[in-house]
Design a protein around this motif. Structure first.
Motif, PDB file in Angstrom:
ATOM      1  N   PHE A 474     -79.549  92.777   4.601  1.00  0.00           N
ATOM      2  CA  PHE A 474     -78.694  91.695   4.129  1.00  0.00           C
ATOM      3  C   PHE A 474     -77.487  92.192   3.335  1.00  0.00           C
ATOM      4  O   PHE A 474     -76.702  91.392   2.839  1.00  0.00           O
ATOM      5  N   GLY A 475     -77.343  93.518   3.207  1.00  0.00           N
ATOM      6  CA  GLY A 475     -76.141  94.068   2.572  1.00  0.00           C
ATOM      7  C   GLY A 475     -76.267  94.376   1.102  1.00  0.00           C
ATOM      8  O   GLY A 475     -75.248  94.598   0.435  1.00  0.00           O
ATOM      9  N   LEU A 476     -77.470  94.414   0.567  1.00  0.00           N
ATOM     10  CA  LEU A 476     -77.668  94.724  -0.848  1.00  0.00           C
ATOM     11  C   LEU A 476     -78.030  96.198  -1.007  1.00  0.00           C
ATOM     12  O   LEU A 476     -78.954  96.695  -0.370  1.00  0.00           O
ATOM     13  N   GLY A 477     -77.289  96.884  -1.851  1.00  0.00           N
ATOM     14  CA  GLY A 477     -77.533  98.304  -2.064  1.00  0.00           C
ATOM     15  C   GLY A 477     -76.903  99.200  -1.023  1.00  0.00           C
ATOM     16  O   GLY A 477     -77.169 100.407  -1.005  1.00  0.00           O
ATOM     17  N   VAL A 478     -76.077  98.642  -0.148  1.00  0.00           N
ATOM     18  CA  VAL A 478     -75.373  99.421   0.887  1.00  0.00           C
ATOM     19  C   VAL A 478     -73.927  98.941   0.950  1.00  0.00           C
ATOM     20  O   VAL A 478     -73.568  97.914   0.380  1.00  0.00           O
ATOM     21  N   SER A 479     -73.107  99.668   1.671  1.00  0.00           N
ATOM     22  CA  SER A 479     -71.693  99.292   1.803  1.00  0.00           C
ATOM     23  C   SER A 479     -71.547  97.983   2.564  1.00  0.00           C
ATOM     24  O   SER A 479     -72.259  97.721   3.529  1.00  0.00           O
ATOM     25  N   GLY A 539     -77.846  82.661   9.569  1.00  0.00           N
ATOM     26  CA  GLY A 539     -79.091  82.912  10.276  1.00  0.00           C
ATOM     27  C   GLY A 539     -79.405  84.357  10.539  1.00  0.00           C
ATOM     28  O   GLY A 539     -80.274  84.666  11.358  1.00  0.00           O
ATOM     29  N   GLY A 540     -78.698  85.305   9.865  1.00  0.00           N
ATOM     30  CA  GLY A 540     -79.103  86.700   9.961  1.00  0.00           C
ATOM     31  C   GLY A 540     -78.092  87.681  10.510  1.00  0.00           C
ATOM     32  O   GLY A 540     -78.409  88.860  10.662  1.00  0.00           O
ATOM     33  N   THR A 541     -76.856  87.256  10.801  1.00  0.00           N
ATOM     34  CA  THR A 541     -75.843  88.184  11.300  1.00  0.00           C
ATOM     35  C   THR A 541     -74.987  88.675  10.139  1.00  0.00           C
ATOM     36  O   THR A 541     -74.316  87.884   9.479  1.00  0.00           O
ATOM     37  N   ARG A 542     -75.016  89.981   9.886  1.00  0.00           N
ATOM     38  CA  ARG A 542     -74.236  90.536   8.774  1.00  0.00           C
ATOM     39  C   ARG A 542     -72.925  91.100   9.304  1.00  0.00           C
ATOM     40  O   ARG A 542     -72.886  92.108  10.005  1.00  0.00           O
ATOM     41  N   TYR A 543     -71.853  90.399   8.975  1.00  0.00           N
ATOM     42  CA  TYR A 543     -70.512  90.846   9.333  1.00  0.00           C
ATOM     43  C   TYR A 543     -69.960  91.742   8.225  1.00  0.00           C
ATOM     44  O   TYR A 543     -70.322  91.607   7.057  1.00  0.00           O
ATOM     45  N   ASN A 544     -69.077  92.644   8.599  1.00  0.00           N
ATOM     46  CA  ASN A 544     -68.402  93.441   7.570  1.00  0.00           C
ATOM     47  C   ASN A 544     -67.506  92.537   6.729  1.00  0.00           C
ATOM     48  O   ASN A 544     -66.792  91.673   7.250  1.00  0.00           O
ATOM     49  N   GLN A 545     -67.562  92.719   5.422  1.00  0.00           N
ATOM     50  CA  GLN A 545     -66.609  92.025   4.559  1.00  0.00           C
ATOM     51  C   GLN A 545     -65.245  92.667   4.793  1.00  0.00           C
ATOM     52  O   GLN A 545     -65.122  93.893   4.802  1.00  0.00           O
ATOM     53  N   THR A 566     -66.457  92.849  12.499  1.00  0.00           N
ATOM     54  CA  THR A 566     -67.494  93.517  13.283  1.00  0.00           C
ATOM     55  C   THR A 566     -68.874  93.121  12.765  1.00  0.00           C
ATOM     56  O   THR A 566     -69.035  92.767  11.595  1.00  0.00           O
ATOM     57  N   VAL A 567     -69.854  93.190  13.632  1.00  0.00           N
ATOM     58  CA  VAL A 567     -71.239  92.915  13.244  1.00  0.00           C
ATOM     59  C   VAL A 567     -71.881  94.219  12.805  1.00  0.00           C
ATOM     60  O   VAL A 567     -71.952  95.175  13.568  1.00  0.00           O
ATOM     61  N   MET A 568     -72.327  94.269  11.554  1.00  0.00           N
ATOM     62  CA  MET A 568     -72.937  95.487  11.015  1.00  0.00           C
ATOM     63  C   MET A 568     -74.413  95.590  11.387  1.00  0.00           C
ATOM     64  O   MET A 568     -74.916  96.675  11.646  1.00  0.00           O
ATOM     65  N   ASN A 569     -75.101  94.467  11.391  1.00  0.00           N
ATOM     66  CA  ASN A 569     -76.480  94.431  11.867  1.00  0.00           C
ATOM     67  C   ASN A 569     -76.937  92.979  11.964  1.00  0.00           C
ATOM     68  O   ASN A 569     -76.264  92.064  11.463  1.00  0.00           O
ATOM     69  N   LYS A 570     -78.054  92.761  12.643  1.00  0.00           N
ATOM     70  CA  LYS A 570     -78.625  91.423  12.768  1.00  0.00           C
ATOM     71  C   LYS A 570     -80.071  91.434  12.291  1.00  0.00           C
ATOM     72  O   LYS A 570     -80.830  92.355  12.604  1.00  0.00           O
ATOM     73  N   VAL A 571     -80.397  90.411  11.515  1.00  0.00           N
ATOM     74  CA  VAL A 571     -81.779  90.213  11.077  1.00  0.00           C
ATOM     75  C   VAL A 571     -82.357  89.132  11.990  1.00  0.00           C
ATOM     76  O   VAL A 571     -81.851  88.009  12.035  1.00  0.00           O
TER      77      VAL A 571
END
Length: 678
Positions: A474-479, A539-545, A566-571
């Motif tokens: 979810f983007g916590l503790g990472v870039s 719903g779980g798609t983490r886009y780059n800020q 861009t999509v960084m990852n999907k949960v």
């Protein structure tokens, strides 16, 4: 038969024309003989003594606009004082510099002085200039331990300043050093001062006969439509440092006295904003006569960078953050004041940053005129970008992530309950308490009431490794993937590895349940909290800020690049998980901890308050939210240092939702960008 042929006389005017033609041809032959025979030696010598000088025409730096094309940073034409080495060198150089410095002082105008030495006695090295001092010693051929006075004395000799008083010596050596490091030469003119007044420009132009080699040239000056708008995001430009020059000189695209983006978008988008300078090769004879001129490179102005931010919403966010903090502080004692805060607003389905504010803040005018004062303010730290670099414990805003992990991993279902008896007694050596007795509650109610007991149990059932896996997704503790020029912090995850490396102590089971309520070593930026909230919302798609929406040509007639999302990852969240967490966050605003702010609001808002214990013993107010409930568009994160209850921050979110969804307001009537320069 005999024919009589009449003799026609030759016209006199033809005779005259022939005579004139013969005279011209004779003169031409004489001149040709002079050039090719008699003057051959002269002109051969002149050609041998000629030199080639490259004349550079500076390109305009690209401008910066908001997502709707409204100008943020523009260019205007200014007047610069430029030294040309073909005419200004040798003995007249120092006297010219002194005359100009006296004149600029009368007009209260600064000139370029890069010498890392104080301008007034005692002439010590400037603070925080170790790298520049090393370069100065190297230039002067002095040992690494040479003092400021040693360097001063060496420059007096180097620049032939004997006979002048110390203040004049310092003034001139500051200019001469700057010129030398800028590689001042016939092919590299030097910009002595920028953006001078029209009055000063006129005075110098009228005195040009006394100032040989000094010219007034047009340059481009960075102009801020609102010098308080998003200053931490926009950033600054400045002259190349020695380190930057060492790297960029290899590219052949920069000159030593060029400016470059130093921070923010100005730095992140340097490759887009920087134009291509025009170059004209001049063949110059020994006497200064221009023998030939050839264009080798056309001027290409920099590209216009369109940001993702909404200029109007940005102002709403800045004002609401400042007003909320100031109102809280009017009711508090000095030692209990809110010391700062930050807000980030993100588009849920793209990662575009709509607004980002930090408080305390500053204006670009203050930055230019009072930089040292701003930089030395260790109490308010206005230059610090709290939104991207400040790290804060998330407190209970962490609980939606824990709920998501527990539901998705099958630890609990949406209908399962945990009975809160306030004191958590699973461990004999660590028995924390909830703030209230909540009884048997499901996950939605646990979010609504912010029940610590429920989330202690979820932490126990999940374990720290599962928790941290979801944090990263979810983007916590990472870039967050934001542009590199913004220099974001990646925060910190509460983990056994961290505890061992910092405190040299092993992880305890009680550490996991404390982590599960957003405390212990968890520490994240508002930017990360906004990305996490947006990922929950969609719903779980983490886009780059990101802050750059597109790049266009200078006049905005062509698109250069527009694919910055861009999509960084999907949960891979199930509908059941998504709906349960979303329902719990909705109840937070309808009958839970922020219902006092959002009760009966015009749209359904999902939120979560956090009252987080900070390392300094204070309590931060934290709030995350997204809306609308049924089709989320924007996500918000808010942190206020020593802000107390999370609900104190919720009022800022309400102002943002009001502006984004309901405030049509007055249309902007601003001058279109790039009109000043064509």
């Amino acid at each position: 038969m005999y024919y009589y042929q009449r003799k026609v006389p030759f016209p006199k005017r033809f005779t005259a024309l022939i005579i004139i033609l013969l005279v011209v041809l004779s003169a031409f032959c004489v001149k040709l003989s002079e050039l090719q025979v008699f003057g051959a030696g002269k002109y051969l010598a002149q050609a041998s003594n000629s030199s080639t000088r490259t004349l550079v025409t500076k390109a305009a730096r690209g401008e910066i606009v908001d997502r709707y094309g409204r100008p943020i940073v523009t260019n205007r034409v200014g007047y610069n004082i430029v030294f040309n080495a073909a005419e200004l060198n040798g003995t007249k150089l120092n006297t010219t510099i002194i005359a100009l410095c006296d004149l600029l002082s009368e007009h209260d105008t600064e000139w370029v002085d890069l010498l890392p030495m104080e301008t007034g006695a005692p002439y010590e090295f400037k603070a925080d200039s170790d790298s520049a001092v090393t370069g100065l010693r190297k230039l002067l051929g002095l040992a690494h331990y040479a003092t400021a006075q040693n360097c001063f004395d060496a420059m007096v000799t180097r620049y032939k300043l004997q006979g002048y008083d110390a203040d004049i010596q310092r003034t001139v050596m500051g200019v001469r050093y700057s010129m030398e490091t800028a590689d001042y030469s016939v092919s590299s003119p030097y910009t002595f001062a920028e953006d001078i007044s029209e009055q000063l420009m006129t005075q110098i132009s009228e005195s040009s006969f006394n100032l040989p080699g000094v010219s007034i040239e047009n340059g481009y000056v960075r102009e801020y439509v609102d010098d308080t708008l998003a200053v931490h995001l926009i950033g600054t430009v400045g002259l190349l440092s020695a380190e930057e020059w060492e790297t960029l000189s290899q590219t052949g695209e920069y000159q030593m006295n060029d400016k470059i983006g130093k921070s923010g978008i100005e730095k992140a988008a340097e490759d887009y904003l920087r134009g291509t300078d025009g170059k004209v090769d001049l063949t110059v004879a020994a006497d200064g006569t221009i023998m030939d001129k050839r264009t080798v490179q056309q001027v290409v102005n920099g590209n216009t960078v369109q940001l993702t931010i909404d200029k109007k919403l940005q102002l709403v966010v800045q004002n609401s953050l400042a007003d909320t903090i100031n109102k809280l502080n009017t009711k508090r004692k000095d030692d209990d004041r809110v010391t700062g805060g930050a807000v980030v607003v993100t588009m849920v389905n793209s990662g575009e940053i709509l607004a980002s504010a930090t408080y305390p803040t500053y204006s670009m005018t203050d930055y230019k005129e009072n930089y040292q004062k701003l930089a030395s303010d260790s109490v308010n730290t206005p230059l610090f970008n709290r939104a991207f670099n400040g790290t804060y414990p998330p407190g209970s805003t962490f609980k939606p992530l824990v709920a998501t992990a527990a539901l998705q991993e099958g630890v609990i279902t949406a209908n399962d309950t945990v009975t809160c008896v306030r004191k958590y007694t699973r461990y004999s050596d660590y028995q924390p308490s909830c703030l209230h007795y909540h009884g048997a509650i499901n996950v939605a109610t646990a979010l609504s009431k912010s029940c610590n007991y429920f989330f202690f149990e979820m932490g126990y059932l999940l374990g720290i490794n599962q928790l941290n896996s979801y944090c990263k997704q979810f983007g916590l503790g990472v870039s967050t993937g934001v542009e590199s020029g913004l220099n974001e912090s990646v925060g910190n995850l509460s983990s056994p590895e961290y505890k061992q490396s910092v405190f040299s102590t092993p992880w305890n089971p009680g550490d996991t349940i404390q982590t599960a309520i957003g405390q212990l070593y968890n520490s994240f930026t508002p930017l990360q909290l906004s990305q996490y909230t947006a990922t929950l919302a969609n719903g779980g798609t983490r886009y780059n800020q990101h802050l750059i929406k597109s790049v266009m040509s200078y006049n905005m007639s062509e698109t250069v690049k527009d694919d910055f999302s861009t999509v960084m990852n999907k949960v891979d969240l199930s509908d059941a998980t998504y709906n349960a967490v979303r329902q719990g966050m909705l109840r937070v605003t309808e009958d839970g901890t922020s219902s006092a702010v959002f009760g009966n609001y015009k749209i359904k808002v999902c939120g979560k308050t956090g009252t987080a214990d900070a390392a300094n013993g204070k309590t931060n107010a934290v709030f995350i939210a997204f809306a609308p409930y049924d089709n989320p568009e924007i996500a918000i994160s808010i942190v206020m240092e020593n802000g107390g209850y999370g609900n104190n921050a919720a009022v800022i979110a309400k102002d943002i939702f009001d502006s984004y969804f309901f405030d049509e307001g007055e249309p902007y009537n601003e001058t279109p960008i790039n009109t000043q320069l064509g």
